[in-house]
Design a protein around this motif. Structure first.
Motif, PDB file in Angstrom:
ATOM      1  N   ALA A 133      34.333  30.556  25.945  1.00 24.81           N
ATOM      2  CA  ALA A 133      34.857  30.550  27.319  1.00 24.81           C
ATOM      3  C   ALA A 133      35.357  31.920  27.752  1.00 24.81           C
ATOM      4  N   VAL A 134      36.017  32.663  26.859  1.00 23.69           N
ATOM      5  CA  VAL A 134      36.543  33.979  27.255  1.00 23.69           C
ATOM      6  C   VAL A 134      35.410  34.967  27.525  1.00 23.69           C
ATOM      7  N   ASP A 135      34.233  34.708  26.971  1.00 26.19           N
ATOM      8  CA  ASP A 135      33.076  35.556  27.249  1.00 26.19           C
ATOM      9  C   ASP A 135      32.407  35.192  28.572  1.00 26.19           C
ATOM     10  N   GLN A 136      32.750  34.022  29.097  1.00 24.25           N
ATOM     11  CA  GLN A 136      32.159  33.546  30.347  1.00 24.25           C
ATOM     12  C   GLN A 136      33.106  33.691  31.536  1.00 24.25           C
ATOM     13  N   GLY A 137      34.238  34.375  31.342  1.00 23.21           N
ATOM     14  CA  GLY A 137      35.136  34.629  32.457  1.00 23.21           C
ATOM     15  C   GLY A 137      36.490  33.965  32.376  1.00 23.21           C
ATOM     16  N   ALA A 138      36.703  33.082  31.409  1.00 22.33           N
ATOM     17  CA  ALA A 138      38.012  32.423  31.288  1.00 22.33           C
ATOM     18  C   ALA A 138      39.054  33.425  30.796  1.00 22.33           C
ATOM     19  N   HIS A 139      40.287  33.249  31.252  1.00 20.99           N
ATOM     20  CA  HIS A 139      41.397  34.076  30.775  1.00 20.99           C
ATOM     21  C   HIS A 139      41.840  33.625  29.390  1.00 20.99           C
TER      22      HIS A 139
ATOM     23  N   LEU B 186      42.762  38.808  32.435  1.00 15.99           N
ATOM     24  CA  LEU B 186      44.133  38.593  32.938  1.00 15.99           C
ATOM     25  C   LEU B 186      44.580  39.768  33.797  1.00 15.99           C
ATOM     26  N   GLN B 187      44.374  40.975  33.306  1.00 13.90           N
ATOM     27  CA  GLN B 187      44.803  42.164  34.044  1.00 13.90           C
ATOM     28  C   GLN B 187      44.051  42.304  35.360  1.00 13.90           C
ATOM     29  N   LYS B 188      42.762  42.005  35.340  1.00 11.79           N
ATOM     30  CA  LYS B 188      41.948  42.063  36.569  1.00 11.79           C
ATOM     31  C   LYS B 188      42.495  41.112  37.633  1.00 11.79           C
ATOM     32  N   SER B 189      43.049  39.982  37.193  1.00  9.63           N
ATOM     33  CA  SER B 189      43.602  38.981  38.120  1.00  9.63           C
ATOM     34  C   SER B 189      45.078  39.216  38.416  1.00  9.63           C
ATOM     35  N   GLY B 190      45.675  40.231  37.797  1.00  9.59           N
ATOM     36  CA  GLY B 190      47.086  40.514  38.031  1.00  9.59           C
ATOM     37  C   GLY B 190      48.022  39.490  37.414  1.00  9.59           C
ATOM     38  N   ILE B 191      47.571  38.844  36.345  1.00 17.04           N
ATOM     39  CA  ILE B 191      48.371  37.828  35.657  1.00 17.04           C
ATOM     40  C   ILE B 191      48.879  38.437  34.359  1.00 17.04           C
TER      41      ILE B 191
ATOM     42  N   ARG C  78      33.237  33.499  38.848  1.00 16.71           N
ATOM     43  CA  ARG C  78      32.764  34.268  40.020  1.00 16.71           C
ATOM     44  C   ARG C  78      33.545  33.899  41.270  1.00 16.71           C
ATOM     45  N   GLN C  79      33.768  32.600  41.473  1.00 22.72           N
ATOM     46  CA  GLN C  79      34.483  32.108  42.667  1.00 22.72           C
ATOM     47  C   GLN C  79      35.903  32.665  42.710  1.00 22.72           C
ATOM     48  N   LEU C  80      36.567  32.666  41.564  1.00 23.72           N
ATOM     49  CA  LEU C  80      37.950  33.140  41.522  1.00 23.72           C
ATOM     50  C   LEU C  80      38.026  34.664  41.575  1.00 23.72           C
ATOM     51  N   GLY C  81      37.023  35.343  41.038  1.00 30.48           N
ATOM     52  CA  GLY C  81      37.006  36.805  41.069  1.00 30.48           C
ATOM     53  C   GLY C  81      38.296  37.383  40.513  1.00 30.48           C
ATOM     54  N   SER C  82      38.983  38.179  41.313  1.00 26.54           N
ATOM     55  CA  SER C  82      40.243  38.788  40.880  1.00 26.54           C
ATOM     56  C   SER C  82      41.457  38.053  41.442  1.00 26.54           C
ATOM     57  N   ALA C  83      41.243  36.825  41.933  1.00 19.97           N
ATOM     58  CA  ALA C  83      42.367  36.024  42.446  1.00 19.97           C
ATOM     59  C   ALA C  83      43.355  35.746  41.324  1.00 19.97           C
ATOM     60  N   SER C  84      44.613  35.635  41.656  1.00 22.92           N
ATOM     61  CA  SER C  84      45.671  35.379  40.669  1.00 22.92           C
ATOM     62  C   SER C  84      45.736  33.895  40.316  1.00 22.92           C
TER      63      SER C  84
ATOM     64  N   PHE D 178      51.089  27.440  28.328  1.00 23.30           N
ATOM     65  CA  PHE D 178      50.572  28.573  29.094  1.00 23.30           C
ATOM     66  C   PHE D 178      51.299  28.671  30.433  1.00 23.30           C
ATOM     67  N   ALA D 179      51.527  27.536  31.059  1.00 25.22           N
ATOM     68  CA  ALA D 179      52.250  27.528  32.342  1.00 25.22           C
ATOM     69  C   ALA D 179      53.674  28.063  32.183  1.00 25.22           C
ATOM     70  N   LYS D 180      54.230  27.890  30.990  1.00 19.78           N
ATOM     71  CA  LYS D 180      55.591  28.375  30.736  1.00 19.78           C
ATOM     72  C   LYS D 180      55.634  29.862  30.397  1.00 19.78           C
ATOM     73  N   PHE D 181      54.582  30.394  29.764  1.00 16.00           N
ATOM     74  CA  PHE D 181      54.637  31.757  29.232  1.00 16.00           C
ATOM     75  C   PHE D 181      53.693  32.753  29.912  1.00 16.00           C
ATOM     76  N   VAL D 182      53.132  32.361  31.027  1.00 13.47           N
ATOM     77  CA  VAL D 182      52.299  33.263  31.822  1.00 13.47           C
ATOM     78  C   VAL D 182      52.932  33.354  33.204  1.00 13.47           C
ATOM     79  N   GLU D 183      53.062  34.566  33.711  1.00 11.49           N
ATOM     80  CA  GLU D 183      53.616  34.742  35.063  1.00 11.49           C
ATOM     81  C   GLU D 183      52.590  34.261  36.066  1.00 11.49           C
TER      82      GLU D 183
END
Length: 191
Positions: free
Chosen positions: A146-152, A171-176, A130-136, A57-62
């Motif tokens: 997990a994806v239903d609970q906010g995980a990307h 992902l889009q909400k976080s700009g990733i 919630r803490q991360l919100g729309s942070a990248s 994921f670290a390799k294939f996600v901006e």
């Protein structure tokens, strides 16, 4: 007198109920330790595979941050996939070094590029989202739903295989941005 001495000697060599019980408890504890070690060793290959997914994921996600700065991979709580996450420390993804931090507090999550919430710490996942919100910050978990609970991204162990799910909306909400090749490999993409 000789009879009393003989009875005392004879009694001292007979195992008492408590001695027997003590041996049984020690045997049970020993067996529990063996079973626990066997269970952990059985989980370790799966945990290493999950850690390999996180590395990919670290390799294939901006990921956000300057190209010359390390990628901070933070483990929220104590669930570090039985130490498998530490194996990613100092590895290189996208020309940047990964720095793994364990047992990171929730209020420090925004200082990370990737945050992992393990299944044992699943109760932290909604609060982390919630803490991360729309942070990248890429939020990854192996907790159920997990994806239903906010995980990307969510790691799913299914039919003796590790797969992953993607919540494209998060992902889009976080700009990733995730690579299209990675999205094709996902078990499920929530759009």
């Amino acid at each position: 007198m000789r009879m009393i001495l003989h009875q005392r000697l004879h009694m001292s060599y007979q195992p008492s109920f408590y001695l027997y019980l003590g041996h049984m408890v020690l045997l049970a504890l020993g067996l529990m330790g063996c079973f626990k070690a066997m269970a952990q060793s059985a989980d370790q290959p799966v945990d290493r595979i999950k850690a390999a997914y996180i590395f990919n994921f670290a390799k294939f996600v901006e990921l956000p941050g300057a190209d010359d700065k390390p990628i901070r991979l933070c483990v929220l709580g104590r669930d570090d996939l039985n130490g498998a996450m530490q194996g990613l420390n100092r590895r290189v993804a996208q020309g940047r070094e990964l720095i793994v931090r364990n047992n990171v507090a929730l209020d420090q999550a925004k200082d990370c590029a990737i945050v992992f919430v393990g299944e044992a710490e699943a109760r932290l996942l909604p609060a982390a989202a919630r803490q991360l919100g729309s942070a990248s910050v890429l939020l990854v978990s192996d907790a159920r739903h997990a994806v239903d609970q906010g995980a990307h991204l969510s790691l799913v162990f299914n039919d003796d295989r590790v797969e992953f799910e993607v919540n494209l909306q998060h992902l889009q909400k976080s700009g990733i941005k995730a690579s299209s090749q990675m999205l094709k490999l996902a078990r499920n993409v929530i759009r």
